[in-house]
Every structure is written in C-alpha cells, then in structure tokens.
Design a protein around this motif. Structure first.
Motif, short mmCIF file in Angstrom:
data_model
loop_
_atom_site.label_atom_id
_atom_site.label_comp_id
_atom_site.label_asym_id
_atom_site.label_seq_id
_atom_site.Cartn_x
_atom_site.Cartn_y
_atom_site.Cartn_z
N LEU A 74 0.98 -1.15 0.04
CA LEU A 74 -0.06 0.11 0.11
C LEU A 74 0.84 1.32 0.11
N LEU A 75 2.11 1.09 0.16
CA LEU A 75 2.88 2.43 0.30
C LEU A 75 2.88 3.31 -1.04
N SER A 76 2.90 2.62 -2.17
CA SER A 76 2.93 3.21 -3.48
C SER A 76 1.29 3.75 -3.82
N ALA A 77 0.46 2.94 -3.03
CA ALA A 77 -1.16 3.41 -3.42
C ALA A 77 -1.63 4.50 -2.77
N LEU A 78 -1.12 4.81 -1.43
CA LEU A 78 -1.73 5.80 -0.49
C LEU A 78 -0.91 7.07 -0.77
N LYS A 79 -1.58 7.97 -0.65
CA LYS A 79 -1.30 9.66 -0.77
C LYS A 79 -0.39 9.82 0.45
N GLY A 80 0.73 10.81 -0.19
CA GLY A 80 1.62 11.36 0.86
C GLY A 80 3.17 11.37 0.52
N ASN A 81 3.75 12.75 0.81
CA ASN A 81 4.98 12.50 0.42
C ASN A 81 5.85 12.91 1.82
N ASP A 82 4.86 12.88 2.47
CA ASP A 82 5.71 13.20 3.92
C ASP A 82 4.72 12.29 5.13
N ILE A 83 5.56 12.14 6.04
CA ILE A 83 4.96 11.07 7.10
C ILE A 83 3.47 11.56 7.63
N GLU A 84 3.31 12.93 7.81
CA GLU A 84 1.79 13.42 8.31
C GLU A 84 0.94 13.11 7.43
N THR A 85 1.23 13.30 6.06
CA THR A 85 -0.06 13.14 5.12
C THR A 85 -0.05 11.59 4.94
N PHE A 86 1.29 10.88 4.90
CA PHE A 86 0.71 9.58 4.79
C PHE A 86 -0.08 8.82 5.93
N SER A 87 0.37 9.30 7.18
CA SER A 87 -0.30 8.89 8.21
C SER A 87 -1.88 9.27 8.18
N LYS A 88 -2.14 10.16 7.63
CA LYS A 88 -3.62 10.48 7.51
C LYS A 88 -4.30 9.77 6.56
N SER A 89 -3.56 9.37 5.37
CA SER A 89 -4.02 8.49 4.33
C SER A 89 -4.23 6.94 5.03
N VAL A 90 -3.41 6.63 5.82
CA VAL A 90 -3.47 5.35 6.61
C VAL A 90 -4.47 5.39 7.53
N ALA A 91 -4.65 6.32 8.26
CA ALA A 91 -5.88 6.28 9.18
C ALA A 91 -7.21 6.18 8.66
N ALA A 92 -7.32 7.20 7.29
CA ALA A 92 -8.57 7.12 6.67
C ALA A 92 -8.59 5.66 6.25
N LEU A 93 -7.82 5.02 5.64
CA LEU A 93 -7.98 3.57 5.17
C LEU A 93 -8.30 2.62 6.31
N LYS A 94 -7.62 2.72 7.22
CA LYS A 94 -7.92 1.86 8.61
C LYS A 94 -9.34 2.25 9.01
N ALA A 95 -9.76 3.29 9.16
CA ALA A 95 -11.09 3.70 9.40
C ALA A 95 -12.29 3.17 8.48
N TYR A 96 -11.83 3.07 7.21
CA TYR A 96 -12.78 2.57 6.22
C TYR A 96 -12.98 0.96 6.33
N GLU A 97 -11.64 0.43 6.65
CA GLU A 97 -11.86 -0.99 6.77
C GLU A 97 -12.35 -1.41 8.10
N ASN A 98 -12.21 -0.70 9.32
CA ASN A 98 -13.06 -0.77 10.48
C ASN A 98 -14.65 -0.86 10.15
N SER A 99 -15.04 0.29 9.37
CA SER A 99 -16.46 0.43 9.04
C SER A 99 -16.87 -0.67 8.35
N LYS A 100 -16.13 -1.42 7.54
CA LYS A 100 -16.51 -2.41 6.50
C LYS A 100 -16.65 -3.75 7.52
N ILE A 101 -15.80 -3.71 8.59
CA ILE A 101 -15.83 -5.01 9.16
C ILE A 101 -17.28 -4.96 10.19
#
Length: 130
Positions: A74-101
């Motif tokens: 997922l490193l290349s698929a998620l948005k972000g060139n800095d850690i802060e932006t990347f962390s937000k993308s990961v958090a959004a993906l994880k929230a989406y995954e949790n909502s699906k579960i």
C-alpha cells in the motif's frame, strides 16, 4: 674525447604569442574553477540528501503500515510524500476497513452465516493482506 657543447646547444626562440598571466588573472581563473567545482558538489549532495530523505520516508511509512497491520504494497498506493500526510491516508484507510468490518458484524443479523467472517482471514492471507 672532447666535445664542443656549444654546437649542440640550441637557442630557444622567444615566441611573441606566449601569454603571461598576472596574479589577478590567476586568482580569477582559480576562483572561477573552485566555484564551478563547489556547485557540482552541492548538486551531488542535494541529490544524495533527496535520496536519503526518500529512503527514510519509505522506512517510516512501512513501519506505520506494519503497526496498522496493513501490507507494505500500500506504500505506493496511498497519498503522501511526507509522514504526516501518509499517516492521515493510513488512518482513513484503517477507518474505512473498520467500518466495513462493523457492517459485516451488523449484517450477521440479516442472514449472513456466522462462519462467514472466519473465512475472511483465510481470504486475506491468500491475497497477501496478512
């Protein structure tokens, strides 16, 4: 045997086209060349620093993905060139995954077989998602 060396000595003609440099000329030439070399080294250093920053970012991003139990792919698929932006993308993906579960758990009242979710782990493993 005596040799007359004066016959072998050649007179060195002075060329009128020879150029002599003053100390100022030499200083200017040397300063110019040093400045050019410094620019080359600075450009090379900037290139190495950019590569190092990119490598550090990738390592930190992979650690974040691992911490959130997400695959490195997922490193290349998620948005972000800095850690802060990347962390937000990961958090959004994880929230989406949790909502699906949660949706799947809520759906078990609606006729989904109880064992359905237990097969989800084998499917995730088969797809390389852990």
């Amino acid at each position: 045997m005596k040799l007359a060396l004066q016959y072998f000595a050649e007179e060195i003609p002075q060329l009128e086209s020879e150029k002599t440099f003053t100390q100022e000329d030499v200083n200017r030439i040397v300063t110019k060349r040093l400045a050019e070399e410094k620019q080359k080294q600075e450009a090379e250093m900037a290139k190495w620093e950019a590569a190092l920053k990119q490598r550090e970012f990738e390592l930190e991003a992979k650690a974040i993905l691992k911490d959130k139990e997400l695959p490195d792919t997922l490193l290349s698929a998620l948005k972000g060139n800095d850690i802060e932006t990347f962390s937000k993308s990961v958090a959004a993906l994880k929230a989406y995954e949790n909502s699906k579960i949660e949706t799947h758990f809520e759906g078990s009242d609606r006729g989904i077989k109880p064992g359905f979710l237990s097969h989800g782990n084998s499917i995730r493993q088969a797809m390389g998602l852990k």
